[in-house]
Motif scaffolding. Structure first.
Motif, short mmCIF file in Angstrom:
data_model
loop_
_atom_site.label_atom_id
_atom_site.label_comp_id
_atom_site.label_asym_id
_atom_site.label_seq_id
_atom_site.Cartn_x
_atom_site.Cartn_y
_atom_site.Cartn_z
N GLU A 50 -1.06 -5.85 2.29
CA GLU A 50 0.31 -6.23 2.67
C GLU A 50 1.15 -5.04 3.14
O GLU A 50 2.34 -5.17 3.38
CB GLU A 50 1.00 -6.92 1.49
CG GLU A 50 0.39 -8.24 1.07
CD GLU A 50 0.71 -9.38 2.02
OE1 GLU A 50 1.52 -9.16 2.97
OE2 GLU A 50 0.19 -10.48 1.81
N SER A 51 0.53 -3.87 3.23
CA SER A 51 1.22 -2.65 3.67
C SER A 51 2.29 -2.20 2.69
O SER A 51 3.31 -1.61 3.07
CB SER A 51 1.84 -2.84 5.07
OG SER A 51 0.83 -3.11 6.02
N VAL A 52 2.07 -2.48 1.40
CA VAL A 52 2.92 -1.94 0.35
C VAL A 52 2.30 -0.62 -0.11
O VAL A 52 1.11 -0.56 -0.44
CB VAL A 52 3.01 -2.92 -0.84
CG1 VAL A 52 3.82 -2.29 -1.99
CG2 VAL A 52 3.64 -4.23 -0.41
N GLY A 53 3.10 0.44 -0.13
CA GLY A 53 2.59 1.74 -0.53
C GLY A 53 2.16 1.75 -1.99
O GLY A 53 2.84 1.18 -2.86
N THR A 54 1.05 2.40 -2.29
CA THR A 54 0.50 2.43 -3.65
C THR A 54 0.46 3.83 -4.24
O THR A 54 -0.14 4.04 -5.30
CB THR A 54 -0.91 1.83 -3.66
OG1 THR A 54 -1.75 2.58 -2.76
CG2 THR A 54 -0.90 0.37 -3.25
N ALA A 55 1.13 4.79 -3.62
CA ALA A 55 1.09 6.16 -4.13
C ALA A 55 1.74 6.29 -5.50
O ALA A 55 1.45 7.23 -6.24
CB ALA A 55 1.78 7.10 -3.14
N LEU A 56 2.62 5.35 -5.87
CA LEU A 56 3.32 5.40 -7.15
C LEU A 56 2.68 4.49 -8.20
O LEU A 56 3.21 4.37 -9.31
CB LEU A 56 4.80 5.01 -6.97
CG LEU A 56 5.58 5.81 -5.93
CD1 LEU A 56 7.02 5.33 -5.86
CD2 LEU A 56 5.54 7.30 -6.25
N VAL A 57 1.57 3.87 -7.88
CA VAL A 57 0.85 3.04 -8.84
C VAL A 57 0.06 3.93 -9.80
O VAL A 57 -0.63 4.86 -9.37
CB VAL A 57 -0.10 2.06 -8.13
CG1 VAL A 57 -0.99 1.34 -9.13
CG2 VAL A 57 0.70 1.04 -7.32
N PHE A 116 5.34 0.52 -4.40
CA PHE A 116 5.31 -0.20 -5.67
C PHE A 116 5.03 0.79 -6.79
O PHE A 116 4.07 1.57 -6.73
CB PHE A 116 4.21 -1.27 -5.63
CG PHE A 116 4.24 -2.21 -6.81
CD1 PHE A 116 5.37 -2.92 -7.14
CD2 PHE A 116 3.09 -2.40 -7.57
CE1 PHE A 116 5.39 -3.79 -8.22
CE2 PHE A 116 3.09 -3.28 -8.64
CZ PHE A 116 4.24 -3.98 -8.97
N LEU A 117 5.91 0.78 -7.82
CA LEU A 117 5.76 1.66 -8.96
C LEU A 117 5.46 0.80 -10.18
O LEU A 117 6.31 0.02 -10.62
CB LEU A 117 7.04 2.48 -9.18
CG LEU A 117 6.98 3.66 -10.15
CD1 LEU A 117 8.19 4.58 -9.94
CD2 LEU A 117 6.93 3.23 -11.61
N ALA A 118 4.24 0.95 -10.72
CA ALA A 118 3.83 0.11 -11.84
C ALA A 118 2.56 0.66 -12.46
O ALA A 118 1.84 1.44 -11.85
CB ALA A 118 3.58 -1.34 -11.37
N GLY A 119 2.30 0.21 -13.69
CA GLY A 119 0.99 0.42 -14.28
C GLY A 119 0.06 -0.70 -13.86
O GLY A 119 0.42 -1.88 -13.94
N LEU A 120 -1.12 -0.34 -13.38
CA LEU A 120 -2.05 -1.33 -12.85
C LEU A 120 -3.45 -1.07 -13.42
O LEU A 120 -3.92 0.06 -13.42
CB LEU A 120 -2.09 -1.26 -11.32
CG LEU A 120 -2.70 -2.44 -10.57
CD1 LEU A 120 -1.92 -3.71 -10.86
CD2 LEU A 120 -2.70 -2.16 -9.07
N VAL A 154 11.68 1.32 -3.39
CA VAL A 154 10.69 1.45 -4.46
C VAL A 154 10.94 0.30 -5.43
O VAL A 154 12.02 0.19 -6.01
CB VAL A 154 10.80 2.80 -5.19
CG1 VAL A 154 9.84 2.84 -6.38
CG2 VAL A 154 10.51 3.95 -4.23
N VAL A 155 9.94 -0.57 -5.59
CA VAL A 155 10.04 -1.70 -6.50
C VAL A 155 9.27 -1.36 -7.77
O VAL A 155 8.10 -0.98 -7.71
CB VAL A 155 9.48 -2.99 -5.86
CG1 VAL A 155 9.57 -4.15 -6.84
CG2 VAL A 155 10.24 -3.32 -4.58
N CYS A 156 9.95 -1.50 -8.91
CA CYS A 156 9.40 -1.09 -10.20
C CYS A 156 9.19 -2.30 -11.10
O CYS A 156 10.09 -3.13 -11.23
CB CYS A 156 10.35 -0.11 -10.89
SG CYS A 156 10.92 1.27 -9.86
N GLY A 157 8.04 -2.38 -11.74
CA GLY A 157 7.81 -3.49 -12.67
C GLY A 157 6.36 -3.87 -12.77
O GLY A 157 5.47 -3.04 -12.67
#
Length: 308
Positions: free
Chosen positions: A68-75, A48-52, A3-6
């Motif tokens: 890019e197959s990065v999961g967005t459930a935490l966006v 990816f965990l972030a505000g978007l 999980v990448v945060c930022g």
């Protein structure tokens, strides 16, 4: 799973003057965004965990993550705008940045909006300016403190003085994260800003004493260094015709984490067991990946087969 945060933002490259203004090239970016994409391209499952933002650039960033197959459930989506980073690249390929992000979606994420982490998340990656601006900085540092006993915590300060010019603020956050992170990767340039007069070895020794298990220092064309509690290693950087260095540090970070995952070294205690030969192999893998990015325009991270 990582999980990448930022933050996620638009890098706006200034290309040339036109009769009525400037020609600009806006590209998806942001250090944590790049790390997430880099991990996915290296074959690692990642969220990816972030505000978007819900604006047009935000929709483009969301589409890129999905492509890019990065999961967005935490966006966490927001009506606040997307941060713009205006990038100018000098003759040596080294970029300079001007950030336009006050009140932007990536900075407004607070602790009450943090989503629950999936059970399969094995490692959390933190870094860049979202760690030093509030409310998002407090939220993410709190997340690191809460989760460090269950999951690997990795950190790259990625100092951006044009976002937060107070070096004291950066030092305080880096000190806090050095007490929370199991892995810290930092550039020699950032170390020079944060701790002038101290060598990388001195800083590494202090961080290891405070609880970090692996410290990696990247030195651009001069190679990279690594320390754990039982050893030290160094590795050169491959020679490459540099187009620009945008995203090189993010690529190294993603490659380093991917190497640890591939070698079953994500548990904190496994980091202690890495010997000098293994540390050097980790550095060489990260350097090869970063060199590929440097030979391309912008933060175009390599895929796993390219770093074989």
């Amino acid at each position: 799973m990582f999980v990448v945060c930022g933050e996620a933002l638009m890098d706006v490259y200034v290309q040339e003057s036109t009769p009525t203004g400037l020609l600009l090239d806006a590209r998806v970016g942001g250090s944590p965004f790049n790390v997430a994409v880099g991990l996915a391209r290296l074959g690692q499952p990642v969220q990816f965990l972030a505000g978007l933002s819900q604006d047009v650039p935000g929709e483009r960033l969301m589409q890129s993550l999905q492509d890019e197959s990065v999961g967005t459930a935490l966006v966490v989506r927001s009506p606040a705008p997307t941060t713009l980073s205006v990038v100018t690249v000098g003759r040596t390929g080294v970029p300079s940045y001007a950030f336009h992000g006050h009140g932007a979606a990536d900075r407004m994420l607070d602790a009450t909006a943090l989503p629950a982490l999936p059970a399969e998340a094995r490692a959390l990656q933190f870094g860049s300016y979202t760690m030093v601006v509030d409310p998002v900085g407090s939220a993410l540092r709190g997340l690191a403190a809460r989760e460090r006993a269950q999951r690997l915590v990795a950190y790259d300060p990625n100092v951006r003085l044009n976002v937060e010019p107070d070096l004291g603020r950066w030092r305080a956050v880096v000190q806090e994260m050095a007490a929370l992170a199991h892995v810290v990767k930092v550039s020699d340039e950032d170390l020079g800003l944060l701790y002038p007069g101290e060598s990388p070895a001195q800083v590494a020794a202090r961080w290891l004493a405070e609880g970090v298990r692996l410290v990696v220092v990247t030195c651009g064309a001069n190679g990279s260094l690594a320390w754990n509690r039982h050893g030290h290693a160094a590795a050169p950087s491959p020679q490459v015709d540099v187009i620009d260095t945008v995203g090189a540090g993010d690529t190294f970070q993603a490659a380093m984490l991917a190497w640890l995952a591939e070698h079953d070294a994500l548990p904190a205690e496994r980091l202690d067991a890495l010997d000098a030969q293994q540390l050097a192999a980790l550095l060489r893998f990260g350097a090869r990946a970063a060199a590929i990015t440097c030979a391309r325009r912008g933060a175009d991270m390599p895929r796993r087969r390219e770093v074989a």
